[in-house]
Design a protein around this motif. Structure first.
Motif, mmCIF file in Angstrom:
data_model
loop_
_atom_site.group_PDB
_atom_site.id
_atom_site.type_symbol
_atom_site.label_atom_id
_atom_site.label_comp_id
_atom_site.label_asym_id
_atom_site.label_seq_id
_atom_site.Cartn_x
_atom_site.Cartn_y
_atom_site.Cartn_z
ATOM 1 N N MET A 112 -0.581 -16.463 -5.796
ATOM 2 C CA MET A 112 -1.203 -16.074 -4.526
ATOM 3 C C MET A 112 -0.174 -16.052 -3.398
ATOM 4 O O MET A 112 -0.159 -15.139 -2.582
ATOM 5 C CB MET A 112 -2.331 -17.066 -4.199
ATOM 6 N N GLY A 113 0.709 -17.032 -3.393
ATOM 7 C CA GLY A 113 1.730 -17.100 -2.356
ATOM 8 C C GLY A 113 2.618 -15.865 -2.356
ATOM 9 O O GLY A 113 2.831 -15.242 -1.308
ATOM 10 N N ASP A 114 3.098 -15.500 -3.546
ATOM 11 C CA ASP A 114 3.954 -14.320 -3.675
ATOM 12 C C ASP A 114 3.225 -13.080 -3.212
ATOM 13 O O ASP A 114 3.777 -12.233 -2.506
ATOM 14 C CB ASP A 114 4.346 -14.110 -5.150
ATOM 15 N N PHE A 115 1.960 -12.999 -3.639
ATOM 16 C CA PHE A 115 1.150 -11.838 -3.313
ATOM 17 C C PHE A 115 1.082 -11.654 -1.792
ATOM 18 O O PHE A 115 1.353 -10.581 -1.261
ATOM 19 C CB PHE A 115 -0.243 -12.014 -3.918
ATOM 20 N N LEU A 116 0.762 -12.745 -1.091
ATOM 21 C CA LEU A 116 0.655 -12.662 0.365
ATOM 22 C C LEU A 116 1.994 -12.328 1.003
ATOM 23 O O LEU A 116 2.066 -11.530 1.943
ATOM 24 C CB LEU A 116 0.115 -13.984 0.925
ATOM 25 N N THR A 117 3.060 -12.946 0.465
ATOM 26 C CA THR A 117 4.390 -12.668 1.010
ATOM 27 C C THR A 117 4.696 -11.173 0.921
ATOM 28 O O THR A 117 5.196 -10.570 1.873
ATOM 29 C CB THR A 117 5.455 -13.460 0.222
ATOM 30 N N ILE A 118 4.346 -10.587 -0.231
ATOM 31 C CA ILE A 118 4.633 -9.167 -0.415
ATOM 32 C C ILE A 118 3.736 -8.303 0.477
ATOM 33 O O ILE A 118 4.204 -7.368 1.121
ATOM 34 C CB ILE A 118 4.501 -8.778 -1.903
ATOM 35 N N VAL A 119 2.454 -8.656 0.554
ATOM 36 C CA VAL A 119 1.550 -7.893 1.424
ATOM 37 C C VAL A 119 2.052 -7.933 2.867
ATOM 38 O O VAL A 119 2.120 -6.909 3.554
ATOM 39 C CB VAL A 119 0.110 -8.452 1.353
ATOM 40 N N MET A 120 2.439 -9.129 3.322
ATOM 41 C CA MET A 120 2.893 -9.258 4.703
ATOM 42 C C MET A 120 4.146 -8.422 4.950
ATOM 43 O O MET A 120 4.287 -7.785 5.986
ATOM 44 C CB MET A 120 3.197 -10.728 5.051
ATOM 45 N N ALA A 163 0.784 5.109 -0.007
ATOM 46 C CA ALA A 163 1.117 4.269 -1.158
ATOM 47 C C ALA A 163 2.362 4.794 -1.857
ATOM 48 O O ALA A 163 3.298 4.037 -2.152
ATOM 49 C CB ALA A 163 -0.049 4.231 -2.133
ATOM 50 N N ALA A 164 2.383 6.102 -2.092
ATOM 51 C CA ALA A 164 3.553 6.691 -2.745
ATOM 52 C C ALA A 164 4.779 6.505 -1.870
ATOM 53 O O ALA A 164 5.881 6.255 -2.359
ATOM 54 C CB ALA A 164 3.308 8.171 -3.011
ATOM 55 N N GLY A 214 0.401 -6.198 -4.507
ATOM 56 C CA GLY A 214 0.784 -6.422 -3.114
ATOM 57 C C GLY A 214 0.981 -5.114 -2.377
ATOM 58 O O GLY A 214 0.531 -4.951 -1.244
ATOM 59 N N LYS A 215 1.625 -4.177 -3.036
ATOM 60 C CA LYS A 215 1.864 -2.881 -2.397
ATOM 61 C C LYS A 215 0.554 -2.138 -2.179
ATOM 62 O O LYS A 215 0.327 -1.559 -1.123
ATOM 63 C CB LYS A 215 2.807 -2.035 -3.264
ATOM 64 N N ILE A 216 -0.308 -2.166 -3.206
ATOM 65 C CA ILE A 216 -1.587 -1.471 -3.087
ATOM 66 C C ILE A 216 -2.418 -2.078 -1.965
ATOM 67 O O ILE A 216 -3.009 -1.369 -1.152
ATOM 68 C CB ILE A 216 -2.345 -1.501 -4.434
ATOM 69 N N THR A 225 -13.008 4.507 -5.361
ATOM 70 C CA THR A 225 -12.312 5.791 -5.252
ATOM 71 C C THR A 225 -10.908 5.583 -4.695
ATOM 72 O O THR A 225 -9.925 6.126 -5.204
ATOM 73 C CB THR A 225 -13.082 6.738 -4.311
ATOM 74 N N ILE A 226 -10.827 4.777 -3.631
ATOM 75 C CA ILE A 226 -9.524 4.512 -3.003
ATOM 76 C C ILE A 226 -8.624 3.763 -3.995
ATOM 77 O O ILE A 226 -7.434 4.057 -4.111
ATOM 78 C CB ILE A 226 -9.710 3.697 -1.704
ATOM 79 N N ALA A 227 -9.201 2.800 -4.732
ATOM 80 C CA ALA A 227 -8.397 2.047 -5.706
ATOM 81 C C ALA A 227 -7.817 2.999 -6.750
ATOM 82 O O ALA A 227 -6.637 2.917 -7.100
ATOM 83 C CB ALA A 227 -9.247 0.969 -6.376
ATOM 84 N N PHE A 228 -8.638 3.927 -7.223
ATOM 85 C CA PHE A 228 -8.161 4.893 -8.200
ATOM 86 C C PHE A 228 -7.048 5.752 -7.595
ATOM 87 O O PHE A 228 -5.988 5.941 -8.189
ATOM 88 C CB PHE A 228 -9.313 5.796 -8.670
ATOM 89 N N ALA A 229 -7.296 6.247 -6.382
ATOM 90 C CA ALA A 229 -6.314 7.125 -5.733
ATOM 91 C C ALA A 229 -4.991 6.395 -5.522
ATOM 92 O O ALA A 229 -3.921 6.956 -5.754
ATOM 93 C CB ALA A 229 -6.863 7.626 -4.395
ATOM 94 N N LEU A 230 -5.074 5.122 -5.098
ATOM 95 C CA LEU A 230 -3.840 4.361 -4.863
ATOM 96 C C LEU A 230 -3.088 4.123 -6.169
ATOM 97 O O LEU A 230 -1.874 4.256 -6.224
ATOM 98 C CB LEU A 230 -4.171 3.023 -4.196
ATOM 99 N N GLY A 231 -3.843 3.787 -7.229
ATOM 100 C CA GLY A 231 -3.208 3.580 -8.527
ATOM 101 C C GLY A 231 -2.508 4.846 -8.997
ATOM 102 O O GLY A 231 -1.356 4.810 -9.432
ATOM 103 N N LEU A 232 -3.208 5.962 -8.849
ATOM 104 C CA LEU A 232 -2.634 7.241 -9.265
ATOM 105 C C LEU A 232 -1.395 7.576 -8.434
ATOM 106 O O LEU A 232 -0.359 8.002 -8.957
ATOM 107 C CB LEU A 232 -3.685 8.351 -9.128
#
Ligand SMILES: Nc1ncnc2c1ncn2[C@@H]1O[C@H](COP(=O)(O)OP(=O)(O)OP(=O)(O)O)[C@@H](O)[C@H]1O
Ligand SMILES: [Mg+2]
Lengths: 246, 424
Positions: free
Chosen positions: B1-9, B220-221, B249-251, B308-315
C-alpha cells in the motif's frame, strides 16, 4: 556466497546474438569491471542482472537468487544505474530523491538517512530544490548516481557511471564509489570504456568482446600476462588478436 | 500500500505540473468554455433588446390606429410615430435616431379591410453592418406576431358579422392534440418536444462519454510514454516495487486526473449550455416525462462508467507499451481506441433494438456501447440490461488489466517497439 554468479549466459535479440555464453563470478564487497568495445554486450549483461531482460540461455544469480525466477527478491538487493537515464523533469531533485527513498524504505533503511546521503553524494547543494528540467547533463547524472548509492544496496550495477561527467566530477564520483565499497561493503558491478577509470577502481575486470568473455583477472595480473604498461594496451592487444583470429 | 500511494502521488505531482495538461483540463473547460458561452450570450442579449420601431401611418381610417395600439401594447416593442413624406424620408429619420425597423401603413389600409380585400403592412429592417442579423430577424418576428394576432382578431370580427357559429371554430376547424406514451404512461407532452429532448440527450451523452474515454486514455498512455521518452522506465522497473503496483499506481493517478477533468468539463459545459439556453423558457425536464433517475440506477450507471474507464485505461497502457515517445503513444492509442469507439456513434441516431441482429451484437460486443446503453436503460428503469453490461465490462476490464500487467512483468515493456514517425 558469491554476489553474482553467471553461467553460460546467452542473449539473442532476434537474429543478433549479443551474449554467446558468458560465465563469471563476483565476490561480495568486490568492485568488478566489465570492459569491452562498443556493442560487445556490456549493457545487455547489466540489464539481465538488473532483472530488466531475461536471458535466452544459461542463468544468473544475485546473492543466490535467480534473476528470472526470483526477480522480486533480486530487486530488493540491487540498485541499477542505466547507461542512458533521465529523471522526472517536473520534479525537483529533492522530490526525486524523496520518491526513491520512500520506495526503498521497506528494505530497512530510514528515509532521512538515505536523503542525507543522497544530498551529500549528489553534491548539488541548493540546486536540489530546482526542477530537474533545468539541470545540465552532468548534474542529472550526479543526481541519478546519488539515487543509486544512497539506498546502500548490497549490489550496485552501474552502466558507465561517469559518462557525461567532466574530469573533476568523474574523479569525485570514482572516489565516492571506492569509499562506498570499503566503508559500506557494497559490491559494485560496473561497465566502462575508460581504462583509467577501470584501473583505478576495479579489484577485478572481465574483458568482453562480441558477446564472449576473453579475459578475467586483476588489472595487475592482466598487465603482467600481456606484458603491457596499462590496461589500454591489454585491451587493444586482445581486441586486435580476436579480430585477427576471425 | 505504501509503494502504491508513493507512486500515485508521484504521478499526480508530475502531471499537475505539466503545463499543457493543466491548460487542457483547467483553462479550457473552466475559463474558455464559459468565456465562449458568455460571448454568445452577450450577442443574444443584444439581439433580444427592445425592438425600436419607427411608424409611418398614411392611413386615415380606424384600422391603422388599431394596429398601432396593438403594437404599442406588445412586449419589447417601442413605437414612435413620425411624420414622413415618403419611405426614403422615413428611413433617413429612423437611421438618425438609431431605430432599426420602419413600419409603413399604406393609405388604403382601412378602406381595403372594410372592402374585404387583402392589404399589407410594410416592414423594413435596417441592417447597419454585415452581422448575423439576429436582431433584425427578432424584430421582424415580433412585428409579425402582432400582425398575426390582429389578423385573427379581424378575421373573427368579420366572421361574427357575416356567419353564425363560433368564429374560432370556423377559423380553425381542426386542431391536433398530441401526446406521448413513455414507459406505458401517457404524458401530455407533444412527441416533437420529447424528440427534441431525447435527441439532445442522444447526441450529447455519447459525445461526452467518448470524449472522456479518449482524454483519460491519452493521459494514461502519456504517462507510460513519458517514462520511455525521459528514460526513467528502466530505473523504475528495477526498483523494489511489484510491477502490478506500478501499473495500478499509474492507472489510479490517471483516473484521478480523469475525474478532475470530467468534473471541470462538466462544470464548463454547464456554464456554456446555460448561457445558450435563455433562462425563463420553461424547459421540459426528463423528470416531467416520468424518466427519473433513482439512486439505484445512478449507482449502477456509475459502476458501468467505472468499468468502462478501467478497460480503456488498461488498453491504453497496453498500447503505450509499443510506443517510444509521447507523440507515438497518442497515435497508437487513437489507432487502438478509435475503431472500438467509432461505431458507437451509430447509437447517437438509432435505438439498438431496431438494428439488424448482426449489427446489434457487434455493437453489444464493443465495450464503449455499454455506458450509452446503460444511460438509456437507467432513464427507462430497465436495470436487467445494466446488470448484463456490468458483468460483461467486468470480464473485459479484468482480462485487459491482466494482459497489461503480464506484459509489464516481461521484457516486452522495454523491447517492444513500433515506430510511427516518418522516415526522413
Ligand atoms: N534492443 C535491442 N534490439 C536488438 N539488438 C540489440 C538491442 N540492444 C542491443 N542490441 C545489440 O546487442 C549487441 C550488444 O549490445 P550492448 O548494448 O549490450 O553493447 P555494449 O557493450 O553496451 O555497447 P556500448 O559500449 O556501445 O554501450 C549489439 O550488437 C547491439 O546492436
Ligand atoms: Mg552499453
Amino acid at each position: 556466497m558469491a554476489a553474482i554468479k553467471v553461467e553460460d549466459l546467452e542473449k539473442d535479440y532476434g537474429k543478433v546474438k549479443a551474449l554467446k555464453g558468458i560465465s563469471f563470478e563476483v565476490k561480495e564487497g568486490e568492485i568488478f569491471g566489465l570492459i569491452g568495445p562498443n556493442g560487445a554486450g556490456k549493457s545487455t549483461t547489466l540489464k539481465i542482472l538488473a532483472t530488466l531482460l531475461s536471458p535466452t540461455g544459461g542463468r544468473a544469480e544475485i546473492f543466490g537468487y535467480d534473476v528470472v525466477k526470483r526477480a522480486d527478491d533480486v530487486r530488493k538487493l540491487i540498485s541499477y544505474l542505466p547507461e542512458e537515464a533521465g529523471a522526472y523533469k517536473n520534479l525537483t531533485g529533492w522530490e526525486y530523491l524523496t520518491f526513491m527513498a520512500k520506495l526503498y524504505a521497506k528494505t530497512g533503511k530510514s528515509v532521512e538517512e538515505m536523503l542525507e546521503l543522497g544530498r551529500e553524494i549528489s553534491d548539488l547543494g541548493k540546486r536540489l530544490n530546482d526542477k530537474i528540467s533545468t539541470y545540465s547533463k552532468g548534474m542529472t547524472r550526479k543526481l541519478l548516481l546519488a539515487r543509486a548509492l544512497m539506498v546502500k544496496p548490497k549490489l550496485a550495477i552501474l552502466d558507465e557511471p561517469a559518462s557525461g561527467l567532466d574530469i573533476v566530477n568523474a574523479y569525485v564520483i570514482r572516489k565516492n564509489i571506492k569509499n562506498f565499497a570499503r566503508s559500506e561493503g557494497v559490491t559494485f558491478f560496473i561497465s566502462s570504456h575508460n581504462m583509467l577509470e577501470v584501473e583505478f577502481l576495479c579489484d577485478r575486470v572481465a574483458l568482453i568482446n562480441e558477446g564472449v568473455i576473453v579475459e578475467i583477472g586483476t588489472p595487475r595480473e592482466l598487465k603482467e600476462k600481456y606484458g603491457a604498461e596499462n590496461l589500454e594496451e591489454v585491451f587493444m592487444d586482445i581486441v586486435e588478436n580476436t579480430l585477427g583470429g576471425v | 500500500m505504501g509503494d502504491f500511494l508513493t507512486i500515485v502521488m508521484k504521478e499526480l505531482r508530475h502531471m499537475l505540473r505539466d503545463k499543457g495538461l493543466l491548460f487542457g483540463i483547467i483553462v479550457v473547460p473552466l475559463l474558455l468554455y464559459p468565456a465562449l458561452g458568455h460571448l454568445m450570450q452577450v450577442g443574444m442579449q443584444q439581439a433580444q433588446e427592445e425592438t425600436k420601431v419607427v411608424l409611418v401611418n398614411f392611413d386615415t381610417g380606424n384600422y391603422g390606429n388599431l394596429l398601432i395600439k396593438s403594437l404599442e401594447i406588445a412586449p419589447n416593442v417601442t413605437v414612435t410615430r413620425i411624420e414622413a413624406k415618403d419611405l426614403q424620408d422615413a428611413i433617413n429619420k429612423a437611421k438618425e435616431k438609431d431605430y432599426n425597423v420602419v413600419v409603413v401603413i399604406p393609405g388604403d389600409f382601412s378602406t381595403k379591410i372594410d372592402a374585404n380585400e387583402k392589404t399589407n403592412v410594410e416592414i423594413y429592417a435596417i441592417f447597419k453592418s454585415v452581422s448575423t442579423g439576429i436582431r433584425e430577424s427578432v424584430s421582424e418576428g415580433r412585428i409579425n406576431a402582432v400582425v398575426n394576432i390582429l389578423n385573427e382578431y379581424l378575421a373573427k370580427l368579420k366572421i361574427k358579422n357575416s356567419a353564425s357559429g363560433d368564429p374560432e371554430a370556423i377559423l380553425h376547424p381542426i386542431e391536433a392534440q398530441s401526446y406521448s406514451v413513455i414507459k406505458d404512461r401517457v404524458v401530455e407532452v407533444s412527441p416533437s418536444i420529447v424528440v427534441n429532448l431525447f435527441s439532445a440527450q442522444g447526441l450529447s451523452i455519447p459525445i461526452i462519454i467518448l470524449l472522456m474515454v479518449m482524454v483519460v486514455s491519452q493521459m494514461a498512455a502519456g504517462t507510460m510514454a513519458m517514462e520511455k521518452e525521459n528514460k526513467t522506465l528502466e530505473t523504475l522497473l528495477t526498483l523494489p516495487v511489484n510491477r502490478l503496483t506500478i501499473v495500478a499506481g499509474k492507472i489510479t493517478g490517471t483516473a484521478v486526473m480523469g475525474l478532475i477533468a470530467s468534473i471541470t468539463y462538466m462544470i464548463g459545459m454547464r456554464y456554456y449550455m446555460s448561457s445558450l439556453i435563455p433562462s425563463g423558457d420553461s424547459e421540459i425536464s426528463l423528470e416531467a416525462l416520468g424518466l427519473t433517475i433513482t439512486p439505484k440506477g445512478a449507482i449502477l450507471f456509475a459502476l458501468v462508467m467505472f468499468l468502462t474507464i478501467a478497460f480503456a485505461l488498461g488498453l491504453a497502457m497496453f498500447l503505450a507499451i509499443f510506443a517510444e515517445d509521447v507523440q507515438s503513444a497518442n497515435t497508437v492509442v487513437s489507432a487502438g481506441i478509435m475503431p472500438l469507439a467509432f461505431p458507437v456513434f451509430v447509437l447517437m441516431f438509432t435505438d439498438i433494438e431496431t438494428l439488424p441482429a448482426v449489427f446489434k451484437y457487434f455493437l453489444m460486443a464493443l465495450p464503449f456501447s455499454h455506458p450509452i446503453l446503460a444511460f438509456r436503460a437507467m432513464l427507462m428503469g430497465q436495470y436487467s440490461s445494466i446488470y448484463f453490461s456490468i458483468i460483461y465490462l467486468a470480464i473485459l476490464a479484468t482480462v485487459m488489466l491482466y494482459i497489461t500487467a503480464k506484459f509489464f512483468s516481461t521484457e516486452k515493456v522495454l523491447t517492444a517497439k513500433l515506430r510511427f514517425r516518418r522516415r526522413t
